[in-house]
Design an enzyme around this catalytic site. Structure first.
Site, PDB file in Angstrom:
ATOM      1  N   HIS A 308       0.817  -1.215   0.000  1.00  0.00           N
ATOM      2  CA  HIS A 308       0.000   0.000   0.000  1.00  0.00           C
ATOM      3  C   HIS A 308       0.854   1.269   0.000  1.00  0.00           C
ATOM      4  O   HIS A 308       0.643   2.172  -0.804  1.00  0.00           O
ATOM      5  CB  HIS A 308      -0.916  -0.031   1.227  1.00  0.00           C
ATOM      6  N   PHE A 309       1.814   1.343   0.903  1.00  0.00           N
ATOM      7  CA  PHE A 309       2.672   2.530   1.022  1.00  0.00           C
ATOM      8  C   PHE A 309       4.026   2.254   0.360  1.00  0.00           C
ATOM      9  O   PHE A 309       5.043   2.107   1.023  1.00  0.00           O
ATOM     10  CB  PHE A 309       2.852   2.910   2.494  1.00  0.00           C
TER      11      PHE A 309
END
Length: 331
Positions: A308-309
């Site tokens: 996600h990041f």
């Protein structure tokens, strides 16, 4: 290290370099100290400033760096973080670009007004970011959108399509295909609006889930600083913030009816677009990345082996892609 393939310079070359080197030292020593110009370091080591503007009575915190007359790059953060997620990217771009990264109300260092007096919606966030840009005199900018930053950014693009010079999309959705298994309990809340469905989402605000967002799908977890989830969770745990986040989960339903208009914007205006997408993201899987190619045939498309990041995991891989894209399409 092996020295077999090292070719040593001739003795004559060594002596010549020594003479030239000593000559240079002598010239430098003879030159008056006052005549030496101080070396500029701002281009090589950009300074990030941490500032606040009041927009519609709300204090909006933002990070800012780079020359004021350079092309603007607006960085729009996701959940559950803030402009903190761009702390490394900002100086990596600020040698050539004027970089601005705001925090939305209830996130980071911006105000967290009571829900009784402030409506926590993506519409409102878009209005406040737009107001901040007006105060800063920004009339044209490229947008980096991630997670919640996508619906905030799409509202800006629909309101001011002529202002958008380019898009960088990182795990930010604009298509129904991008809302998969993770969203099922949130969709249930959209459907029934019940208190039980709302309270079932409280688990998404725990330290366990916050850490999961930073570590799941990452190719090398040792690259991820624990400071990330400690920082984010501290802000999530502020009294009253849980209810704010639940309001935002519920309001996310308003983004889906905008998707056709956003896709029409892509087709009509054809903004230069770079996609750098963590392909292992459970929240916004790669299913949501591929449809961009339908409406933006010239999109520059990269699926990264990350979660996600991805700026935490693959910063060294993604940043050159971003700089190259901006240099060709924006600068």
């Amino acid at each position: 290290m092996s020295t077999e393939n090292i070719t040593r310079p001739s003795a004559g070359l060594d002596r010549r370099h020594l003479v030239l080197g000593l000559s240079g030292v002598a010239v430098a020593a003879a030159a008056p100290a006052a005549s030496a110009k101080p070396q500029r370091t701002d281009d090589r080591y950009p300074v990030t400033y941490h500032r606040t503007k009041t927009v519609d009575g709300i204090k909006i915190f933002y990070r800012e760096a780079g020359p004021k007359d350079a092309p603007v790059v607006l960085l729009l953060h996701g959940f559950p973080t803030s402009s903190h997620m761009f702390r490394n990217l900002i100086p990596a771009l600020a040698d050539r670009y004027h970089v601005i990264a705001p925090d939305y109300p209830g996130y980071g260092q911006s105000d967290m007004p009571p829900r009784a007096t402030f409506k926590y919606t993506f519409d409102r966030f878009g209005e406040l970011v737009d107001g901040l840009l007006d105060q800063l005199g920004v009339k044209r900018y490229a947008m980096y959108v991630m997670d919640y930053g996508a619906p905030v950014g799409w509202r800006l693009a629909l309101k001011h399509p002529e202002r958008i010079s380019g898009l960088i999309v990182q795990n930010g959705n604009a298509y129904d295909e991008g809302l998969k298994e993770f969203w099922n309990p949130i969709k249930k809340y959209w459907t029934d609006g019940s208190d039980s469905s709302r309270q079932a989402l409280m688990k998404l605000l725990t330290l366990e889930t916050t850490k999961f967002q930073y570590t799941d799908g990452m190719s090398d977890v040792s690259r991820i600083s624990p400071d990330n989830w400690v920082h984010d969770q501290t802000l999530l745990d502020r009294p009253g913030n849980n209810e704010i986040q639940l309001d935002m989960f519920y309001d996310y339903r308003t983004n889906l009816p905008l998707y056709p208009a956003v896709q029409a914007y892509f087709r009509k205006h054809k903004p230069p677009t770079l996609i750098v997408w963590g392909k292992n993201d459970f929240i916004f899987p790669a299913d949501g990345a591929h449809p961009y190619k339908r409406d933006l045939p010239q999109v520059e498309f990269h699926l990264i082996n990350s979660g996600h990041f991805l700026l935490e995991d693959r910063f060294d891989e993604v940043t050159p892609l971003i700089r190259d894209f901006l240099a060709r399409k924006i600068a």
